[in-house]
Design a protein around this motif. Sequence first.
Motif, PDB file in Angstrom:
ATOM      1  N   GLU A  22     -29.692   0.892  21.613  1.00 50.20           N
ATOM      2  CA  GLU A  22     -28.197   2.181  21.492  1.00 50.20           C
ATOM      3  C   GLU A  22     -27.718   1.610  19.616  1.00 50.20           C
ATOM      4  OE1 GLU A  22     -28.181   0.115  24.162  1.00 50.20           O
ATOM      5  OE2 GLU A  22     -28.612   1.079  25.489  1.00 50.20           O
ATOM      6  N   GLN A  23     -28.137   0.081  19.496  1.00 51.79           N
ATOM      7  CA  GLN A  23     -27.424  -0.105  18.330  1.00 51.79           C
ATOM      8  C   GLN A  23     -28.750  -0.066  17.173  1.00 51.79           C
ATOM      9  OE1 GLN A  23     -26.797  -4.230  19.384  1.00 51.79           O
ATOM     10  NE2 GLN A  23     -24.635  -3.889  19.530  1.00 51.79           N
ATOM     11  N   ALA A  24     -29.427  -0.153  17.620  1.00 49.59           N
ATOM     12  CA  ALA A  24     -30.498   0.269  16.854  1.00 49.59           C
ATOM     13  C   ALA A  24     -30.907   1.542  16.661  1.00 49.59           C
ATOM     14  CB  ALA A  24     -31.943  -0.117  17.450  1.00 49.59           C
ATOM     15  N   GLY A  25     -30.743   3.013  17.511  1.00 47.26           N
ATOM     16  CA  GLY A  25     -30.580   3.879  17.031  1.00 47.26           C
ATOM     17  C   GLY A  25     -32.185   4.240  17.680  1.00 47.26           C
ATOM     18  N   ALA A  26     -32.700   3.953  18.164  1.00 45.10           N
ATOM     19  CA  ALA A  26     -34.107   3.924  18.650  1.00 45.10           C
ATOM     20  C   ALA A  26     -34.474   3.419  19.911  1.00 45.10           C
ATOM     21  CB  ALA A  26     -34.797   4.048  17.300  1.00 45.10           C
ATOM     22  N   GLU A  27     -35.337   3.106  20.370  1.00 38.96           N
ATOM     23  CA  GLU A  27     -36.564   2.427  21.558  1.00 38.96           C
ATOM     24  C   GLU A  27     -37.201   1.999  21.012  1.00 38.96           C
ATOM     25  OE1 GLU A  27     -35.542   1.818  24.562  1.00 38.96           O
ATOM     26  OE2 GLU A  27     -33.721   3.497  24.540  1.00 38.96           O
ATOM     27  N   LYS A  28     -37.817   0.290  21.699  1.00 38.32           N
ATOM     28  CA  LYS A  28     -38.921   0.322  21.527  1.00 38.32           C
ATOM     29  C   LYS A  28     -40.318   0.793  21.691  1.00 38.32           C
ATOM     30  CE  LYS A  28     -37.704  -3.301  23.640  1.00 38.32           C
ATOM     31  NZ  LYS A  28     -37.731  -4.194  24.911  1.00 38.32           N
ATOM     32  N   PRO A  29     -41.316   0.586  20.934  1.00 41.19           N
ATOM     33  CA  PRO A  29     -41.852   0.019  19.798  1.00 41.19           C
ATOM     34  C   PRO A  29     -41.933   0.522  18.269  1.00 41.19           C
ATOM     35  CG  PRO A  29     -43.488   1.501  20.651  1.00 41.19           C
ATOM     36  CD  PRO A  29     -42.671   2.073  21.784  1.00 41.19           C
ATOM     37  N   SER A  30     -39.646   1.291  18.068  1.00 43.90           N
ATOM     38  CA  SER A  30     -39.693   1.434  16.899  1.00 43.90           C
ATOM     39  C   SER A  30     -39.529  -0.557  15.790  1.00 43.90           C
ATOM     40  CB  SER A  30     -38.137   2.753  17.115  1.00 43.90           C
ATOM     41  OG  SER A  30     -38.118   2.832  15.623  1.00 43.90           O
ATOM     42  N   SER A  31     -39.999   0.516  14.533  1.00 38.82           N
ATOM     43  CA  SER A  31     -39.483  -0.639  13.802  1.00 38.82           C
ATOM     44  C   SER A  31     -38.085  -1.042  13.969  1.00 38.82           C
ATOM     45  CB  SER A  31     -40.024  -0.330  12.833  1.00 38.82           C
ATOM     46  OG  SER A  31     -39.711   0.631  12.076  1.00 38.82           O
ATOM     47  N   ALA A  32     -37.171   0.353  13.786  1.00 41.22           N
ATOM     48  CA  ALA A  32     -35.398   0.080  14.053  1.00 41.22           C
ATOM     49  C   ALA A  32     -35.454  -1.521  14.503  1.00 41.22           C
ATOM     50  CB  ALA A  32     -35.050   1.018  14.051  1.00 41.22           C
ATOM     51  N   ILE A  33     -35.539  -1.158  15.684  1.00 42.28           N
ATOM     52  CA  ILE A  33     -34.725  -2.227  16.332  1.00 42.28           C
ATOM     53  C   ILE A  33     -35.966  -3.764  15.963  1.00 42.28           C
ATOM     54  CG2 ILE A  33     -36.333  -1.756  18.559  1.00 42.28           C
ATOM     55  CD1 ILE A  33     -34.413  -2.628  20.041  1.00 42.28           C
ATOM     56  N   PHE A  34     -36.751  -4.136  15.776  1.00 47.16           N
ATOM     57  CA  PHE A  34     -37.032  -5.207  15.079  1.00 47.16           C
ATOM     58  C   PHE A  34     -36.319  -5.092  14.156  1.00 47.16           C
ATOM     59  CE2 PHE A  34     -40.408  -3.393  18.129  1.00 47.16           C
ATOM     60  CZ  PHE A  34     -40.623  -4.172  19.493  1.00 47.16           C
ATOM     61  N   ASN A  35     -36.761  -4.684  12.850  1.00 49.52           N
ATOM     62  CA  ASN A  35     -35.978  -5.021  11.673  1.00 49.52           C
ATOM     63  C   ASN A  35     -34.374  -5.463  11.612  1.00 49.52           C
ATOM     64  OD1 ASN A  35     -38.599  -4.795  10.302  1.00 49.52           O
ATOM     65  ND2 ASN A  35     -38.318  -2.457  10.343  1.00 49.52           N
ATOM     66  N   LEU A  36     -34.067  -3.830  12.553  1.00 48.30           N
ATOM     67  CA  LEU A  36     -32.825  -4.693  12.805  1.00 48.30           C
ATOM     68  C   LEU A  36     -32.716  -6.449  13.213  1.00 48.30           C
ATOM     69  CD1 LEU A  36     -29.677  -4.105  12.766  1.00 48.30           C
ATOM     70  CD2 LEU A  36     -29.653  -3.338  15.054  1.00 48.30           C
ATOM     71  N   ALA A  37     -33.214  -6.937  14.340  1.00 47.43           N
ATOM     72  CA  ALA A  37     -33.213  -8.059  15.391  1.00 47.43           C
ATOM     73  C   ALA A  37     -33.768  -9.492  14.223  1.00 47.43           C
ATOM     74  CB  ALA A  37     -34.281  -8.251  16.067  1.00 47.43           C
ATOM     75  N   ALA A  38     -34.539  -8.986  13.294  1.00 47.73           N
ATOM     76  CA  ALA A  38     -34.630  -9.651  12.718  1.00 47.73           C
ATOM     77  C   ALA A  38     -33.796 -10.098  11.172  1.00 47.73           C
ATOM     78  CB  ALA A  38     -35.988  -9.814  11.479  1.00 47.73           C
ATOM     79  N   ASP A  39     -33.240  -8.772  10.853  1.00 45.44           N
ATOM     80  CA  ASP A  39     -31.558  -8.443   9.897  1.00 45.44           C
ATOM     81  C   ASP A  39     -30.997  -9.530  10.464  1.00 45.44           C
ATOM     82  OD1 ASP A  39     -33.466  -7.507   7.929  1.00 45.44           O
ATOM     83  OD2 ASP A  39     -32.303  -5.065   8.286  1.00 45.44           O
ATOM     84  N   ARG A  40     -30.021  -9.193  11.968  1.00 47.00           N
ATOM     85  CA  ARG A  40     -29.422 -10.221  12.206  1.00 47.00           C
ATOM     86  C   ARG A  40     -29.736 -11.319  12.656  1.00 47.00           C
ATOM     87  NH1 ARG A  40     -26.717  -6.730  16.940  1.00 47.00           N
ATOM     88  NH2 ARG A  40     -25.494  -4.879  15.782  1.00 47.00           N
ATOM     89  N   LEU A  41     -31.216 -12.156  12.760  1.00 45.06           N
ATOM     90  CA  LEU A  41     -30.893 -13.357  12.619  1.00 45.06           C
ATOM     91  C   LEU A  41     -31.222 -14.149  11.584  1.00 45.06           C
ATOM     92  CD1 LEU A  41     -33.208 -12.793  15.515  1.00 45.06           C
ATOM     93  CD2 LEU A  41     -30.891 -13.796  15.728  1.00 45.06           C
ATOM     94  N   LYS A  42     -31.475 -12.904  10.537  1.00 42.38           N
ATOM     95  CA  LYS A  42     -31.400 -13.894   8.898  1.00 42.38           C
ATOM     96  C   LYS A  42     -32.872 -14.995   8.893  1.00 42.38           C
ATOM     97  CE  LYS A  42     -27.332 -12.818   7.579  1.00 42.38           C
ATOM     98  NZ  LYS A  42     -27.006 -12.086   7.485  1.00 42.38           N
ATOM     99  N   LEU A  43     -33.664 -14.758   9.604  1.00 45.04           N
ATOM    100  CA  LEU A  43     -35.057 -15.854  10.138  1.00 45.04           C
ATOM    101  C   LEU A  43     -35.834 -15.043   9.396  1.00 45.04           C
ATOM    102  CD1 LEU A  43     -34.725 -15.979  13.350  1.00 45.04           C
ATOM    103  CD2 LEU A  43     -34.847 -17.750  12.489  1.00 45.04           C
ATOM    104  N   GLU A  44     -37.178 -15.321   8.686  1.00 43.30           N
ATOM    105  CA  GLU A  44     -38.139 -14.814   8.380  1.00 43.30           C
ATOM    106  C   GLU A  44     -39.502 -13.805   9.264  1.00 43.30           C
ATOM    107  OE1 GLU A  44     -39.818 -14.720   5.508  1.00 43.30           O
ATOM    108  OE2 GLU A  44     -37.851 -15.311   4.640  1.00 43.30           O
ATOM    109  N   LYS A  45     -39.488 -13.162   9.334  1.00 48.01           N
ATOM    110  CA  LYS A  45     -40.605 -12.693  10.700  1.00 48.01           C
ATOM    111  C   LYS A  45     -41.267 -13.109  11.185  1.00 48.01           C
ATOM    112  CE  LYS A  45     -39.279  -7.665   8.443  1.00 48.01           C
ATOM    113  NZ  LYS A  45     -40.073  -6.644   8.412  1.00 48.01           N
ATOM    114  N   ARG A  46     -42.262 -14.518  10.545  1.00 42.88           N
ATOM    115  CA  ARG A  46     -43.176 -14.677  10.504  1.00 42.88           C
ATOM    116  C   ARG A  46     -42.482 -16.341  12.088  1.00 42.88           C
ATOM    117  NH1 ARG A  46     -42.463 -16.402   5.992  1.00 42.88           N
ATOM    118  NH2 ARG A  46     -42.280 -18.658   5.543  1.00 42.88           N
TER     119      ARG A  46
END
Length: 106
Positions: A22-46
């Motif tokens: 709901e926050q990402a505006g998309a369901e997995k496997p959309s890149s939106a939800i994974f990118n939002l998680a990475a942005d919030r956590l402020k971690l390198e994706k790896r």
Amino acid sequence: IQLQKLVFLGLEESFSSVVTSEQAGAEKPSSAIFNLAADRLKLEKRDMWMIGDDLNADMQGAKKVLNCTTILKTNGNRYSRKSLEAVDAYFDEFSNITNLIDNLGR
């Protein structure tokens, strides 16, 4: 509703950040939800880990977008041995996840 579930289960303090579709505006496997998680956590994706129970939505989505470590909850014999080769690790019982994470961390 996902956040309400965490509150109901008393788990809201167990996580530093939660991302819902709901926050990402998309369901997995959309890149939106994974990118939002990475942005919030402020971690390198790896440096991120995806733990989920859906080979396509959770594992393949995370690998494609984040190229991070993937850990699959197998739910019994739901997946073939060949499909399990696509994930970094897997477990069937939640009681096994602590040992699994300890081993991956080494």
